[in-house]
Design an enzyme around this catalytic site. Structure first.
Site, mmCIF file in Angstrom:
data_model
loop_
_atom_site.group_PDB
_atom_site.id
_atom_site.type_symbol
_atom_site.label_atom_id
_atom_site.label_comp_id
_atom_site.label_asym_id
_atom_site.label_seq_id
_atom_site.Cartn_x
_atom_site.Cartn_y
_atom_site.Cartn_z
ATOM 1 C CB THR A 162 4.367 92.824 15.384
ATOM 2 O OG1 THR A 162 5.852 93.332 15.698
ATOM 3 C CG2 THR A 162 3.295 93.638 16.498
ATOM 4 N N GLY A 218 9.592 100.676 20.896
ATOM 5 C CA GLY A 218 8.806 100.573 19.338
ATOM 6 C C GLY A 218 7.458 101.381 19.514
ATOM 7 C CG ASP A 219 4.774 100.637 16.784
ATOM 8 O OD1 ASP A 219 5.423 99.835 16.563
ATOM 9 O OD2 ASP A 219 3.324 100.040 15.949
HETATM 10 N N1 ASP Z 1 5.908 97.480 15.118
HETATM 11 C C1 ASP Z 1 6.861 96.757 15.777
HETATM 12 C C2 ASP Z 1 8.109 97.697 16.223
HETATM 13 O O1 ASP Z 1 8.486 98.384 15.656
HETATM 14 C C3 ASP Z 1 7.418 95.696 14.791
HETATM 15 C C4 ASP Z 1 6.547 95.136 13.916
HETATM 16 O O2 ASP Z 1 5.333 95.477 13.860
HETATM 17 O O3 ASP Z 1 6.854 94.143 13.052
HETATM 18 O O4 ASP Z 1 8.284 97.321 17.279
#
Ligand code: ASP
Length: 320
Positions: A186, A216-217
């Site tokens: 990410t 996601g977040d």
């Molecule tokens: N935070 C991201 C998600 O959960 C994934 C990541 O940061 O690797 O979608």
């Protein structure tokens, strides 16, 4: 007050024996993107323009989990998401469920600037992209052979874990780490200029083998991305844990309500609010401080400040 910039290419279980062919291109991209951001800040581009510029460049690099290179859903498809926020105005834009948009971060910015809303997802977001002539490509463009393999390994790991006729795996862990970096990648960037204006941007393909439709977040304001007049934050890690911990907003809240410094606030959230192994973040403050804590094995990261500090790293440094 000085300018500062920090960027990340994902946090997670990054093996110390990560092969050079997986490490070097990412380090090179971080270096290139850092320079791009520094030059833009020096030429007086706004922090909002800077974070968008840097994240676009990271999205275009297939070694990261965003844009081309996004990890795959359980159906083998790509669903990209992104968020951008301007600390000055508190304006923000977010998108989810993109399948054909080349730069999700720029679509998030268009949502922020050209709609009365904050967050568009799936078919509506794709239609909005077409209405605004945003660059799109066939969905197959975003699927890389590495991510087909990652998905295969993640599915295999799940199958083995629920097949009680098979012996348990040694560490019960996702075998998608076989390449030494699981789904890591990410991307995010935060920046502050000499006048204390702040901005944050984050973009991702999400988690490998995620359910179709999972959000996601990253696009959730206050979870994966946040900026106000005190700081700008971009988080990475397990989205569900980051959402529960309201990670990005709480860094700002600790500064605002408890008077903590940026470094203290970010360290407190990463250590105490999210279970170990689940989160990393990059953050800058209005006064030009920068911090990049994580409770995972590693985080691809880079930063630079006006006073000459510059860093590109993956694993904890000596002072951590
Ligand atoms: N935070 C991201 C998600 O959960 C994934 C990541 O940061 O690797 O979608």
């Amino acid at each position: 007050m000085g300018w500062a910039i920090a960027l990340h290419g994902g946090a997670g279980d990054i093996s110390l024996s990560l092969p050079p062919e997986r490490r070097l291109p990412r380090e090179a991209c971080l270096r290139h993107c850092l320079q791009l951001g520094v030059d833009a800040l020096k030429s007086k581009k706004s922090p909002l323009d800077v974070v968008e510029l840097v994240v676009r460049e990271l999205e275009n690099n297939p070694h990261f989990n965003a844009g081309r290179g996004s990890v795959l859903t359980s159906n083998g498809t790509v669903e990209m998401e992104a968020c951008i926020m301007d600390g000055n105005t508190m304006k923000c834009g977010a998108v989810s469920g993109l399948t054909t948009v080349v730069n999700a971060i720029s679509l998030a910015r268009l949502v922020m600037e050209r709609t009365p809303h904050i967050y568009l997802g799936f078919d509506g977001a794709e239609a909005f992209a077409r209405e605004h002539g945003v660059e799109t490509l066939d969905a197959s463009h975003f699927v890389t052979p590495e991510n087909i393999e990652r998905l295969k390994q993640a599915k295999e790991a799940n199958r083995v874990q629920i097949d009680y006729t098979q012996p348990m795996q040694k560490n019960g862990k996702d075998t998608a780490t076989a390449n030494g970096d699981s789904q890591i990648g990410t991307v995010g960037c935060v920046a502050v200029d000499n006048d204390g204006n702040l901005a944050a941007a984050t973009s991702t393909g999400g988690l490998v083998n995620k359910m179709v439709g999972r959000i996601g977040d990253t696009p959730i304001i206050g979870a994966g991305t946040y900026a106000n007049s005190l700081c700008a934050v971009s988080a990475t890690g397990t989205g569900e844990a980051i959402i529960r911990g309201t990670v990005a907003r709480d860094v700002a809240a600790l500064m605002e309500f408890k008077g903590l410094s940026l470094e203290e606030a970010a360290a407190c959230i990463v250590k105490e609010r999210v279970p170990k192994g689940n989160v990393g973040l990059v953050a800058v403050s209005a006064t030009g401080e920068v911090t990049m804590p994580f409770n995972t094995t590693g985080m691809f990261r880079a930063c630079a400040t006006e006073d000459g500090h510059s860093e590109i790293a993956i694993w904890p440094s000596m002072k951590d």
